[in-house]
Design an enzyme around this catalytic site. Structure first.
Site, PDB file in Angstrom:
ATOM      1  N   ASP A   1       0.058  -7.635   1.391  1.00 34.33           N
ATOM      2  CA  ASP A   1       0.486  -6.238   1.534  1.00 34.33           C
ATOM      3  C   ASP A   1       2.009  -6.117   1.520  1.00 34.33           C
ATOM      4  O   ASP A   1       2.596  -5.421   2.354  1.00 34.33           O
ATOM      5  CB  ASP A   1      -0.091  -5.622   2.808  1.00 34.33           C
ATOM      6  CG  ASP A   1      -0.050  -4.095   2.775  1.00 34.33           C
ATOM      7  OD1 ASP A   1       0.214  -3.525   1.695  1.00 34.33           O
ATOM      8  OD2 ASP A   1      -0.268  -3.469   3.831  1.00 34.33           O
TER       9      ASP A   1
ATOM     10  N   HIS B   1       0.808  -1.219   0.000  1.00 28.50           N
ATOM     11  CA  HIS B   1       0.000   0.000   0.000  1.00 28.50           C
ATOM     12  C   HIS B   1       0.842   1.270   0.000  1.00 28.50           C
ATOM     13  O   HIS B   1       0.328   2.353  -0.283  1.00 28.50           O
ATOM     14  CB  HIS B   1      -1.006   0.002   1.169  1.00 28.50           C
ATOM     15  CG  HIS B   1      -0.428   0.286   2.517  1.00 28.50           C
ATOM     16  ND1 HIS B   1      -0.143  -0.695   3.440  1.00 28.50           N
ATOM     17  CD2 HIS B   1      -0.099   1.443   3.127  1.00 28.50           C
ATOM     18  CE1 HIS B   1       0.315  -0.159   4.542  1.00 28.50           C
ATOM     19  NE2 HIS B   1       0.365   1.142   4.384  1.00 28.50           N
TER      20      HIS B   1
ATOM     21  N   SER C   1       4.662   2.281   7.878  1.00 36.03           N
ATOM     22  CA  SER C   1       4.335   1.123   7.046  1.00 36.03           C
ATOM     23  C   SER C   1       5.516   0.674   6.196  1.00 36.03           C
ATOM     24  O   SER C   1       6.172   1.481   5.544  1.00 36.03           O
ATOM     25  CB  SER C   1       3.170   1.442   6.107  1.00 36.03           C
ATOM     26  OG  SER C   1       1.958   1.429   6.786  1.00 36.03           O
TER      27      SER C   1
END
Length: 405
Positions: free
Chosen positions: A154, A123, A232
């Site tokens: 992911d 993402h 992230s």
């Protein structure tokens, strides 16, 4: 994400987490979608993350974080991705609709080899037209190519055009060896503050979170190490300085988007199995069973007059999918039981390959750990009788939205 990950028939039957926004699901958890229940708060994808490398504890725990930071900091990446304008809403890291006009996304990552491969979250670089990477404490931005992505876990692999002497690979550990209470460290770029280090412990294991494609990611590590937007893609590091997870999502309280001590990291064992495929083929194949269902509870079993109290009550079977071809039957009679909308008359899956399952979490994990073409022997209860069915798993669609297409 709630403290308990058990999927059950409730009112509403289940809630799905999509990009941090709480979305009401009609009445089941999809094995293909891997939707998970939320009891309040919000789960968000964090845009940069944290990371460290291998060290020994030497002077004791007081200096452990400092040692890991010194050893692993140079292997942490700050990632900037130019994102093109999109016609449809993408998987928002922060639980709100993302701008459709494009812009720059930021995140974290870590170097895994001397060839310039960097791991991050999918993402972070989703729909990117150009990616730049800064390594360690350097302000030099290197161009990078996205060589492989897997929205289902992911994960993305980048190849960075940087001199060899600036590449400091981090050691990969084994997430399967992690235990609740183990100390962990994260290094990343929360809110753009590069090379920020935070520490904590492994708070829980075997959690499930939802990926950008809508499928469940199993065996996720929960930690209280502070993780925020911008973290992230960075690694979660154990006391030996080894990466055991990729920091990917957080749960927040109320309407806030900051850290409240509940973060989730994709297990490195899952990523380890994918790295070669991502580098060489650009994508990863995942197994698919093609049903929707929910975890059976004792109260539900009593209301339905079933002689089992655990398992998966099958609600829908994808036409011509693996489960359909194996003869699995879905419910066909709508009913409201204890406030939950369910379809009665479907099979109840109680065993996989002879092992008792408690509910959807176990079924999701079994499918996630398998490969397309693998066979699972399911024991089901149908009309009061036990029956064995063999399902040959297929290759799942790229997203849950494509299941019925």
């Amino acid at each position: 994400m709630p403290t308990e990950k058990k999927s059950s028939f409730r009112s509403p039957f289940v809630s799905a987490i999509l990009g941090g926004a709480l979305v009401a699901a009609f009445g089941w958890i999809a094995i293909a979608a891997g939707w998970i229940q939320s009891d309040g708060g919000t789960t968000t994808l964090t845009s940069p993350t944290a990371t460290p490398v291998s060290v020994s504890s030497g002077d004791g725990d007081a200096n452990l974080v400092n040692q890991i930071y010194k050893a692993d900091g140079e292997g942490v990446a700050f990632i900037e991705a130019d994102v093109a304008a999109q016609e449809s809403q993408s998987f928002s890291p922060f639980g709100e609709p993302e701008s459709q006009g494009g812009g720059t996304a930021t995140g974290s990552g870590f170097v895994i080899d001397t060839e310039g491969h960097v791991i991050t979250n999918y993402h972070v670089v989703e729909n990117a037209t150009q990616v730049r990477v800064k390594l360690g404490d350097s302000d030099t931005a290197h161009s990078a190519e996205v060589v492989g992505t897997d929205p289902g876990t992911d994960v993305a692999v980048l190849e960075v055009d940087a001199p060899a002497d600036q590449l400091h690979p981090l050691s990969l550990g084994h997430s399967s060896e992690a235990e609740v209470g183990d100390p962990v460290v994260a290094i990343g770029n929360p809110f753009g503050l590069d090379r920020t280090v935070t520490s904590g412990i492994v708070s829980a294991l075997q959690r499930q979170i939802q990926s950008p494609s809508g499928y469940s990611i199993s065996n996720v590590i929960q930690t209280d190490a502070a993780i925020n937007p911008g973290n992230s893609g960075g690694p979660l590091i154990n006391a030996d300085g080894e990466v055991i997870g990729i920091n990917s999502q957080i749960q927040t309280g109320g309407s806030g988007n900051g850290n409240v001590g509940i973060g989730f990291a994709v297990p490195i064992d899952t990523v380890r199995d994918e790295i070669d495929q991502l580098i060489n083929e650009g994508e990863v194949e995942h197994a698919y069973i093609g049903i929707k269902g929910g975890s059976l509870t004792e109260q539900m079993a009593k209301a339905l007059n079933l002689d089992v109290t655990e398992g998966v009550l099958v609600q829908e079977v994808e036409p011509d999918g693996p489960a359909d071809q194996a003869g699995l039957q879905a419910g066909s009679t709508p009913a409201t039981v204890e406030g939950a909308e369910v379809s009665l008359g479907g099979d109840v899956i109680i065993e996989i390959d002879g092992e008792t399952i408690a509910g959807m979490d176990d079924l999701i994990e079994a499918v996630n750990e398998a490969e397309p073409g693998d066979r699972l022997e399911l024991t089901v209860v149908r009309d009061g009788n036990r029956k064995k069915l063999t399902v040959t798993l297929g290759e799942r669609p790229n997203s849950t939205e494509q299941q019925s297409e």
